[in-house]
Design a protein around this motif. Structure first.
Motif, short mmCIF file in Angstrom:
data_model
loop_
_atom_site.label_atom_id
_atom_site.label_comp_id
_atom_site.label_asym_id
_atom_site.label_seq_id
_atom_site.Cartn_x
_atom_site.Cartn_y
_atom_site.Cartn_z
N PHE A 8 122.53 64.52 61.76
CA PHE A 8 121.45 64.10 62.67
C PHE A 8 120.84 65.24 63.46
O PHE A 8 119.80 65.08 64.08
N GLY A 9 121.46 66.39 63.47
CA GLY A 9 120.94 67.51 64.24
C GLY A 9 121.41 67.45 65.69
O GLY A 9 122.03 66.50 66.12
N SER A 10 121.09 68.45 66.41
CA SER A 10 121.50 68.56 67.80
C SER A 10 120.35 68.19 68.72
O SER A 10 119.21 68.60 68.51
N ASN A 11 120.65 67.43 69.76
CA ASN A 11 119.63 67.10 70.75
C ASN A 11 119.11 68.34 71.45
O ASN A 11 117.94 68.40 71.83
N GLU A 12 119.97 69.33 71.65
CA GLU A 12 119.55 70.55 72.33
C GLU A 12 118.40 71.22 71.58
O GLU A 12 117.47 71.73 72.19
N ARG A 13 118.49 71.20 70.25
CA ARG A 13 117.43 71.81 69.44
C ARG A 13 116.11 71.06 69.63
O ARG A 13 115.06 71.66 69.79
N GLU A 14 116.20 69.72 69.61
CA GLU A 14 114.99 68.90 69.80
C GLU A 14 114.41 69.08 71.19
O GLU A 14 113.20 69.20 71.35
N ILE A 15 115.28 69.12 72.19
CA ILE A 15 114.81 69.31 73.56
C ILE A 15 114.20 70.70 73.72
O ILE A 15 113.18 70.86 74.40
N GLY A 16 114.79 71.69 73.06
CA GLY A 16 114.24 73.05 73.11
C GLY A 16 112.82 73.13 72.58
O GLY A 16 112.00 73.90 73.08
N LYS A 17 112.50 72.30 71.58
CA LYS A 17 111.14 72.27 71.03
C LYS A 17 110.12 71.74 72.04
O LYS A 17 108.94 72.04 71.95
N LEU A 18 110.61 70.96 73.01
CA LEU A 18 109.72 70.37 74.01
C LEU A 18 109.52 71.28 75.22
O LEU A 18 108.63 71.05 76.03
N GLN A 19 110.33 72.31 75.34
CA GLN A 19 110.28 73.19 76.51
C GLN A 19 108.90 73.80 76.74
O GLN A 19 108.45 73.87 77.89
N PRO A 20 108.17 74.25 75.71
CA PRO A 20 106.82 74.80 75.97
C PRO A 20 105.87 73.77 76.60
O PRO A 20 105.03 74.14 77.43
N ILE A 21 106.03 72.50 76.25
CA ILE A 21 105.18 71.46 76.86
C ILE A 21 105.55 71.30 78.33
O ILE A 21 104.67 71.20 79.19
#
Length: 197
Positions: A8-21
């Motif tokens: 399923f992947g890591s939530n940290e990776r997904e959250i990291g993608k949102l950091q620029p927003i």
């Protein structure tokens, strides 16, 4: 647990993608915080116009719209969205699930994607678990939406209400109904935002 992360992947990776927003929203805060109440309300009409002209999408205006809601919440209910709540709002707007624990500000977090999606003019339905929360949230968060020029209603099992500041029903003693005017179900469904169960 590591097999789940592989699948399923890591939530940290997904959250990291949102950091620029999140950083973009934060960078707008000094400019947006200078706006008066009327200036913030005018942003709602500006956003609607930008969306109608089809030059921009909800995703395009998300950072600015979230910054406007954050400032409105500060001015109206004296609460400011934290970065984790901005992330939660982005995740909800993307149609994903945002898990938050009790006390982490789910109700305030929800104002971000609710406002953003209400700008489309298609109506937003917010589903909650019981009549008490539908009434409470429509009244509490309705103050933010009203401040920004967005109508808010709630539909419960036996009645429908629309947010209208300074309405006090002498028969109603509960705080969550102090700014709620009884209306028809049709009118409640016609609001920009409708809370229900």
């Amino acid at each position: 647990m590591s097999i789940f992360k592989k699948i399923f992947g890591s939530n940290e990776r997904e959250i990291g993608k949102l950091q620029p927003i999140v950083e973009k929203i934060n960078s707008l805060e000094p400019e947006i915080s200078k706006l008066s109440g009327e200036g913030l309300k005018a942003k709602t009409e500006e956003f609607k116009k930008r969306l109608q002209d089809e030059k921009e999408t909800l995703d395009d205006i998300l950072p600015e719209a979230f910054a406007v809601v954050r400032e409105a919440a500060k001015q109206v209910i004296n609460e400011r969205h934290f970065d984790v709540q901005l992330v939660g709002g982005i995740v909800l707007h993307q149609g994903k699930i945002a898990e938050m624990k009790t006390g982490e500000g789910k109700t305030l977090t929800s104002t971000l994607p609710i406002y953003l999606n209400a700008l489309s003019g298609k109506g937003v339905h917010v589903v909650t678990v019981n009549d008490y929360l539908a009434k409470r949230d429509a009244n509490w968060m309705g103050s933010i939406f009203h401040f920004l020029g967005i109508s808010t209603a709630c539909i419960i099992h036996d009645a429908s209400y629309i947010y209208e500041p300074k309405i006090i029903d002498s028969d109603e003693v509960s705080v969550e109904m102090q700014n709620m005017k009884q209306v028809s179900r049709r009118e409640a469904y016609g609001a920009d935002i409708t809370y229900g169960t």
